[in-house]
Design an enzyme around this catalytic site. Structure first.
Site, PDB file in Angstrom:
ATOM      1  CE  LYS A   8       0.891   1.617   4.263  1.00  0.00           C
ATOM      2  NZ  LYS A   8       1.536   2.922   4.505  1.00  0.00           N
ATOM      3  N   PRO A  92       9.689  -4.735  -0.277  1.00  0.00           N
ATOM      4  CG  PRO A  92      10.860  -2.989  -1.292  1.00  0.00           C
ATOM      5  CD  PRO A  92       9.549  -3.708  -1.328  1.00  0.00           C
ATOM      6  CB  VAL A  93      11.974  -5.992   5.033  1.00  0.00           C
ATOM      7  CG1 VAL A  93      11.757  -6.012   6.542  1.00  0.00           C
ATOM      8  CG2 VAL A  93      11.777  -7.383   4.433  1.00  0.00           C
ATOM      9  CB  ALA A  94      11.588  -1.959   7.598  1.00  0.00           C
ATOM     10  N   GLY A  96       7.669   1.212   4.529  1.00  0.00           N
ATOM     11  CA  GLY A  96       6.534   2.121   4.492  1.00  0.00           C
ATOM     12  C   GLY A  96       5.433   1.660   3.561  1.00  0.00           C
ATOM     13  N   GLY A  99       4.190  -4.197   4.133  1.00  0.00           N
ATOM     14  CA  GLY A  99       4.415  -5.585   3.729  1.00  0.00           C
ATOM     15  C   GLY A  99       4.070  -6.582   4.821  1.00  0.00           C
ATOM     16  CB  SER A 101       0.319  -4.537   7.840  1.00  0.00           C
ATOM     17  OG  SER A 101       0.950  -3.831   8.887  1.00  0.00           O
ATOM     18  CG  ASP A 134      -0.673   0.348   8.089  1.00  0.00           C
ATOM     19  OD1 ASP A 134      -1.464   1.295   8.205  1.00  0.00           O
ATOM     20  OD2 ASP A 134       0.554   0.508   7.903  1.00  0.00           O
TER      21      ASP A 134
END
Length: 296
Positions: A8, A92-94, A96, A99, A101, A134
Site C-alpha cells: 500500500k 521491501p522490508v520496513a 513504508g 508488507g 501487515s 494497517d
C-alpha cells in the site's frame, strides 16, 4: 492455499496528536498497488512454521503472520492441527509499504478458510486491529481512508487507475523514530482527506496530486539523505506528485499511464545503484484483490 498480500501507499497521511495509549491519531488515504508477496499456506499435523524467502524477516513470534496464527489459535482454541506458512517476499522490508501487515491480513484470511472458521468481515477486522494499525485495511485493500490509529477504515467506491514509480533506498527508517520527530500540522486533516476523496470521485487527477501530503516526510527526509535523493530523482525524470509513503523510506511518483511508468522506471534504474529497488506498479482495486485471492 496460495494468497497474495499487496503493498500500500499513503496518498495522504496527517497526524492529529498522540493518544493516551502511545499511538498517534491519524487521518490517511491509502491505495494498494500490484506489488505483492506470495503466501503459501499448508495445513499439517501440528505446530506453527513460518518461513520467508528474505532471511532478514523473522520466522518466530516477531513475525506478524506468526502473530496472526497465534491470535487465531488462542481466540478459537485451535490446538489439534498445525499450519505451515511460506512468504515469498517481493515487497521491501520496513519500507513504508505495509508488507508485514499485508502478510498478517492474508494469513487471517487463509486460516479462516483452512480451518473453516466462518468468520465474518467484522470479526476479521476486529482480529486484524489487534495485530497492527494497517492490518485491518490490508484485509481488503483498494482505495480507503482510515482514522483512529489506522484501524477505522472506510472503503471508497472509486477505481480510477493510477500508475506509480516506487524507489526504495537501502536504508532502514524506524516508524517509532519518525513518529517521535514529527511536528503536528495545525491544519484540519479531516477536511484535507475529505477534499481528496471529493477530487477522486470527480476524477480530478491534477487536483489530487496537488493535495498529496505526509506529515512524516519532513523529519525523515531531513535526517536521511537517501530519501531526499529519491525525491530529487523522481522530480528530475518528470513524475508527478512525488511523496514518501508511510514512515518511509520508499518514495513514489505518479505517471499518466503504464507504458510511461515502465519507461521512467528503467530511466530511474539507470541513475541509482543496484542496491536501490525500483518498481513500476499500478493501483489494484479491492474487487481485483478479492478475485486474485478467492476471498469471496
Amino acid at each position: 492455499m496460495i494468497l497474495y498480500s499487496f503493498a500500500k501507499i499513503n496518498l495522504s497521511l496527517h497526524l492529529l496528536g498522540k493518544r493516551p495509549d502511545g499511538y498517534h491519531e491519524i487521518e490517511t488515504l491509502m491505495q494498494t498497488v500490484d506489488l505483492a508477496d506470495k503466501i503459501t499456506m499448508t495445513e499439517c499435523k501440528e505446530g506453527t512454521t513460518v518461513t520467508c524467502s528474505d532471511p532478514i524477516v523473522p520466522s518466530d513470534e516477531r513475525n506478524l503472520a506468526y502473530k496472526a496464527i497465534d491470535l487465531i489459535r488462542s481466540t478459537y482454541r485451535i490446538t489439534k492441527t498445525g499450519i505451515q506458512v511460506h512468504i515469498d517476499k517481493q515487497i521491501p522490508v520496513a519500507s513504508g509499504l505495509a508488507g508485514g501487515s499485508g502478510n498478517a491480513a492474508m494469513t487471517l484470511h487463509g486460516l479462516n478458510k483452512i480451518w473453516s472458521l466462518g468468520l465474518s468481515r467484522e470479526q476479521l477486522m476486529a482480529l486484524a486491529a489487534k495485530l497492527g494499525s494497517d492490518v485491518p485495511y490490508c484485509l481488503f485493500g483498494g482505495m480507503a481512508r482510515a482514522s483512529g490509529r489506522g484501524e477505522k477504515v472506510t472503503w471508497l467506491d472509486v477505481e480510477n487507475p493510477f500508475y506509480f514509480i516506487l524507489i526504495n533506498p537501502p536504508i532502514a527508517v524506524s516508524s517509532a523514530w519518525a513518529y517521535q520527530h514529527v511536528k503536528i500540522d495545525l491544519t484540519n486533516p479531516g477536511a484535507c482527506v475529505s477534499l481528496m476523496v471529493s477530487l477522486l470521485h470527480d476524477g480530478d487527477f491534477d487536483g489530487l496530486i496537488s493535495h498529496l501530503h505526509n506529515d512524516l516526510e519532513l523529519p525523515v527526509q531531513s535526517a536521511f539523505s537517501a530519501v531526499r535523493e529519491a525525491r530529487g530523482i523522481l522530480a528530475d525524470v518528470g513524475t508527478m506528485g512525488v511523496l514518501m509513503s508511510g514512515s518511509g523510506p520508499t518514495v513514489f511518483g505518479i505517471l499518466p499511464d503504464r507504458s510511461e511508468a515502465e519507461r521512467t522506471a528503467d530511466l530511474v534504474r539507470s541513475r541509482v545503484s543496484p542496491q536501490w529497488r525500483v518498481f513500476s506498479v499500478s493501483s489494484i482495486s479491492q474487487r481485483a484483490i478479492s478475485l486474485r485471492c478467492s476471498l469471496d
